[in-house]
Design an enzyme around this catalytic site. Sequence first.
Site, PDB file in Angstrom:
ATOM      1  N   ASN A 207       0.847  -1.196   0.000  1.00 17.52           N
ATOM      2  CA  ASN A 207       0.000   0.000   0.000  1.00 17.52           C
ATOM      3  C   ASN A 207       0.879   1.242   0.000  1.00 17.52           C
ATOM      4  O   ASN A 207       2.114   1.140  -0.027  1.00 17.52           O
ATOM      5  CB  ASN A 207      -0.957  -0.018   1.199  1.00 17.52           C
ATOM      6  CG  ASN A 207      -0.215  -0.087   2.509  1.00 17.52           C
ATOM      7  OD1 ASN A 207       0.576   0.788   2.835  1.00 17.52           O
ATOM      8  ND2 ASN A 207      -0.423  -1.169   3.257  1.00 17.52           N
ATOM      9  N   ASP A 277      -3.670  -6.209   4.746  1.00 19.36           N
ATOM     10  CA  ASP A 277      -4.704  -7.005   5.417  1.00 19.36           C
ATOM     11  C   ASP A 277      -4.871  -8.381   4.783  1.00 19.36           C
ATOM     12  O   ASP A 277      -5.444  -9.278   5.379  1.00 19.36           O
ATOM     13  CB  ASP A 277      -6.059  -6.287   5.333  1.00 19.36           C
ATOM     14  CG  ASP A 277      -6.018  -4.968   6.077  1.00 19.36           C
ATOM     15  OD1 ASP A 277      -5.386  -4.937   7.146  1.00 19.36           O
ATOM     16  OD2 ASP A 277      -6.595  -3.984   5.589  1.00 19.36           O
ATOM     17  N   LYS A 287       8.956 -16.210 -11.152  1.00 17.95           N
ATOM     18  CA  LYS A 287       8.098 -15.222 -11.811  1.00 17.95           C
ATOM     19  C   LYS A 287       7.012 -15.947 -12.625  1.00 17.95           C
ATOM     20  O   LYS A 287       7.332 -16.794 -13.456  1.00 17.95           O
ATOM     21  CB  LYS A 287       8.967 -14.356 -12.724  1.00 17.95           C
ATOM     22  CG  LYS A 287       8.225 -13.219 -13.348  1.00 17.95           C
ATOM     23  CD  LYS A 287       9.179 -12.368 -14.166  1.00 17.95           C
ATOM     24  CE  LYS A 287       8.417 -11.304 -14.906  1.00 17.95           C
ATOM     25  NZ  LYS A 287       9.278 -10.566 -15.823  1.00 17.95           N
ATOM     26  N   PHE A 320      -4.307   3.067  15.106  1.00 16.52           N
ATOM     27  CA  PHE A 320      -4.755   4.041  14.103  1.00 16.52           C
ATOM     28  C   PHE A 320      -5.962   3.466  13.382  1.00 16.52           C
ATOM     29  O   PHE A 320      -6.059   2.248  13.205  1.00 16.52           O
ATOM     30  CB  PHE A 320      -3.634   4.323  13.091  1.00 16.52           C
ATOM     31  CG  PHE A 320      -2.716   5.419  13.546  1.00 16.52           C
ATOM     32  CD1 PHE A 320      -1.882   5.227  14.631  1.00 16.52           C
ATOM     33  CD2 PHE A 320      -2.694   6.648  12.896  1.00 16.52           C
ATOM     34  CE1 PHE A 320      -1.043   6.237  15.068  1.00 16.52           C
ATOM     35  CE2 PHE A 320      -1.867   7.662  13.319  1.00 16.52           C
ATOM     36  CZ  PHE A 320      -1.036   7.456  14.409  1.00 16.52           C
ATOM     37  N   LYS A 334     -13.288  -0.193  16.774  1.00 10.92           N
ATOM     38  CA  LYS A 334     -11.946  -0.804  16.758  1.00 10.92           C
ATOM     39  C   LYS A 334     -11.289  -0.746  18.140  1.00 10.92           C
ATOM     40  O   LYS A 334     -10.636  -1.684  18.582  1.00 10.92           O
ATOM     41  CB  LYS A 334     -11.049  -0.027  15.783  1.00 10.92           C
ATOM     42  CG  LYS A 334     -10.890  -0.683  14.445  1.00 10.92           C
ATOM     43  CD  LYS A 334      -9.778   0.022  13.690  1.00 10.92           C
ATOM     44  CE  LYS A 334      -9.570  -0.517  12.331  1.00 10.92           C
ATOM     45  NZ  LYS A 334      -8.585   0.242  11.567  1.00 10.92           N
ATOM     46  N   LYS A 338     -10.128  -4.202  19.919  1.00 11.67           N
ATOM     47  CA  LYS A 338      -8.696  -4.547  20.021  1.00 11.67           C
ATOM     48  C   LYS A 338      -8.135  -4.288  21.417  1.00 11.67           C
ATOM     49  O   LYS A 338      -6.933  -4.345  21.628  1.00 11.67           O
ATOM     50  CB  LYS A 338      -7.905  -3.753  18.975  1.00 11.67           C
ATOM     51  CG  LYS A 338      -8.582  -3.857  17.624  1.00 11.67           C
ATOM     52  CD  LYS A 338      -7.682  -3.920  16.444  1.00 11.67           C
ATOM     53  CE  LYS A 338      -8.557  -4.188  15.242  1.00 11.67           C
ATOM     54  NZ  LYS A 338      -7.948  -4.572  14.071  1.00 11.67           N
TER      55      LYS A 338
END
Length: 392
Positions: A207, A277, A287, A320, A334, A338
Amino acid sequence: MKKKVLVGVTGGIAAYKSCYLVSALVKMGCDVHVLMTDHAKEFVSAMTFETLSHNPVVTNMFRRDREWEVEHVSLAKSCEVVVVAPATANFVGKIAHGICDDMLTTTYLASKAPKIICPAMNTAMYEDAVFQSNLKQVISSGATILSPVSGTLACGDVGVGKMVEPDVIAEEVKKALALTLDFEGKRVLVTAGATVEDIDGVRFLSNHSSGKMGVAIAERFADRGAEVTLVAGSITAKLPDNLKEVCRVSSTHDMFTAVTERAPQMDIVVMAAAPADYTPVTKFDQKVKSETLTLSLKKTEDIAAAVGRIKSPSAKLVIFSAETENLLQNAKGKLIKKNADLVVANDVTQEGAGFNTDTNVVTLIDREGNVKSYDKMPKIEVADVILDALKI
Ligand SMILES: Cc1cc2nc3c(=O)[nH]c(=O)nc-3n(C[C@H](O)[C@H](O)[C@H](O)COP(=O)(O)O)c2cc1C
């Protein structure tokens, strides 16, 4: 709260370098106020410093069109560091003898903040016995002197007299500001950056996280006295040199292992990384060259939830929550799920927030349900806001 730094600029050729200094201090999240001598304005315009510092530049002590408070005293009282760069022989001579005949020298003497002086001048001026005796006097008053270095000077002479580089001065300012060691003795783990999930021998899923937020948090914890371990995935942010340990990882599984091994010994864990995730169910060693490729993905381990389970009962977990909708609701959910103590929520659709920016727009939510939203700020300043929220 931004740290207020006073930068004094005097009439030397190195005044142009102070533009870079002011810019670096602003990037560090400081509220920079520049005072120029009249002679400094012969070298660089006040407008340049006003634009870079986002604050008016004061030169004239006797202007009466400003706020009631006596300005040189108000600036002197509120700034946390005074740095004079470049400092001319004339300036050093004046403060060595308590002469206050302009805004800068008067504010300098009126301030009890730590002082950093960066002399710059021709070699003969620097080596002159009177100047050296003045410099000794200034050192004995407690100021830190960043001595000039050798090189080719603007006048063509080669020798000692060049002002130290702006990044060296910025580091010294940082040290002076970090004297508030309010996290001394605390063990802190911070995660930062993106993780990388291999698809085959050359391709991967990841990301856009730059690691800037996590690195800023790690840096401020270290500045404020903590022993910091940074667990970093792929990052573009420059690493500070005051961290106790930097553990580089690649995949979310690697990050999970590195964090869960260390988390039980920590007083504070901040999960600022953006772990992937999902990871491919099958990883190809070579490859892939087929015409089509269908990827089947599975969920990666939930690192934050694991830390929530294994952390010591007195430890604090900060997570975060980057959201694109229902920010507060999702972030609060969250926090509970958590077992975290503080959630830093950001709406990544907002301009200046989230991945790969130097700024962030955050809302902090704690276990007691207190919610506090902040305007767009440099990430280093967001880091301080988070640290302040963790102070007991
Ligand atoms: C082109 C030029 C460059 C100068 N560079 C320096 C310098 O690097 N260091 C210094 O101490 N004085 C330098 N001076 C002399 C100072 O400008 C002069 O001493 C002045 O009075 C300093 O005033 P201030 O300390 O109030 O800014 C320079 C003068 C000129 C004309």
